[in-house]
Scaffold this active site. Sequence first.
Site, PDB file in Angstrom:
ATOM      1  N   GLU A 130       0.827  -1.206   0.000  1.00 29.66           N
ATOM      2  CA  GLU A 130       0.000   0.000   0.000  1.00 29.66           C
ATOM      3  C   GLU A 130       0.866   1.263   0.000  1.00 29.66           C
ATOM      4  O   GLU A 130       1.828   1.360   0.759  1.00 29.66           O
ATOM      5  CB  GLU A 130      -0.903   0.000   1.240  1.00 29.66           C
ATOM      6  CG  GLU A 130      -1.864   1.175   1.296  1.00 29.66           C
ATOM      7  CD  GLU A 130      -2.686   1.219   2.568  1.00 29.66           C
ATOM      8  OE1 GLU A 130      -3.765   1.836   2.568  1.00 29.66           O
ATOM      9  OE2 GLU A 130      -2.249   0.621   3.583  1.00 29.66           O
TER      10      GLU A 130
ATOM     11  N   LYS B 299      -9.737   2.204  -2.401  1.00 27.30           N
ATOM     12  CA  LYS B 299      -9.905   1.573  -1.094  1.00 27.30           C
ATOM     13  C   LYS B 299     -11.320   1.780  -0.553  1.00 27.30           C
ATOM     14  O   LYS B 299     -11.779   2.907  -0.411  1.00 27.30           O
ATOM     15  CB  LYS B 299      -8.862   2.174  -0.146  1.00 27.30           C
ATOM     16  CG  LYS B 299      -8.770   1.550   1.235  1.00 27.30           C
ATOM     17  CD  LYS B 299      -7.582   2.162   1.957  1.00 27.30           C
ATOM     18  CE  LYS B 299      -7.387   1.595   3.344  1.00 27.30           C
ATOM     19  NZ  LYS B 299      -6.157   2.142   3.973  1.00 27.30           N
TER      20      LYS B 299
ATOM     21  N   CYS C 293      -5.685  -2.866   2.252  1.00 30.23           N
ATOM     22  CA  CYS C 293      -5.406  -2.711   3.680  1.00 30.23           C
ATOM     23  C   CYS C 293      -6.596  -2.975   4.598  1.00 30.23           C
ATOM     24  O   CYS C 293      -6.964  -4.107   4.843  1.00 30.23           O
ATOM     25  CB  CYS C 293      -4.804  -1.325   3.937  1.00 30.23           C
ATOM     26  SG  CYS C 293      -3.975  -1.226   5.558  1.00 30.23           S
TER      27      CYS C 293
END
Length: 387
Positions: A121, A198, A235
């Site tokens: 990330e 994300k 994540c």
Amino acid sequence: MASSNETESLDKIITANLSDEDLKEYNRIHYGRPKHLEIPIKTSSEEFATENNFDIAAYNFPARKEETRTPRVVKIGVIQHSIVAPTDKPILEQRQAIFDKIRKFIEVAANESVNILCLQEAWSMPFAFCTREKHPWCEFAESTVNGPSIVFLKELAAKHGMVIVSPILERDDMHGDSIWNTAVIINETGKVIGTHRKNHIPRVGDFNESTYYFEGNTGHPVFDTKFGKIAVNICYGRHHPLNWLMFGINGAEIVFNPSATAAGLSEHLWAIEARNAAVANNYFTFAINRLGTEEFPNEFTSGDGKPAHKDFGHFYGSSYASGPDGTRTPGLSRVKDGLLMATIDLNLCRQIKDKWGFVMTQRLDLYAESLSKACKFDYEPQIVKKN
């Protein structure tokens, strides 16, 4: 730079302290197979790893030979790494130093015939979102079309015929210069074939990411590449089972989880979440974590009453891969940069679906109806009370 008192690897502790027979039994129960099925690494790659002090490991996930389908074998690589230049150096210098490091890793991956490579990330910058400062960190944000990180990786993808997943801080200049946490998928010809933003943004401890960007608006895309159908669960999305589920529903065979997670918060969850997702959704998962301790020029607080500090804690690496049958590899080091590779047969995905029947029995209709009710303002939980 990693702290000198950090444990190098839980896997190495186990290996060093169990006899051969005990180790096989431990491996069978913990990893899902008595042996790790390590595959050979070229001498030149091992020598480079030794010279540059990074971990390199490769494992096999074979499938049963079928009569009606040929094997669908691909080689996957993931890279975990620390930043290079101190965070008080100029932005261009910081980024170029990372480029110079990553180029070497990608050359090694190419030497090992990796087909799909995923980076961690926000790989091209320090993980500055803990600071809540906009300047200078927003200057790392870039276009997903012609940003410096994308141009850099397009060249390498085309050179090596490799699909590369590049998680970056995106600057969307078509929509008011808004900023997103985004994974860019570059195909083997060097063309950007799509992006994913994300979905879940943390609001815990020093993870102050909503200061910079909000929840993504790209859904759960699966990218049909030359080497297989891939998706990216960025994540914090790993804490949300439905996020993993939707990638599977959309047909993913491989789901990457590029992350930046530090010791002391959720390390005890790290080894199980991507593995659980592989089991529940019958696809391969690759969990990639940032490495090292990054110190920033200005102090910041966590809102927990503790003293202000300049670092986020230790990013503990430990990247690993899991198969759809629940088997997994050992993790990379907690203190060293690393390249993890796995040769996988995608036929295993359907073989495990046939064996366990999770997709056949998952009852999406039932949950869809229940969830649609739960989202309403006047929802009443289905609780049976005593009279």
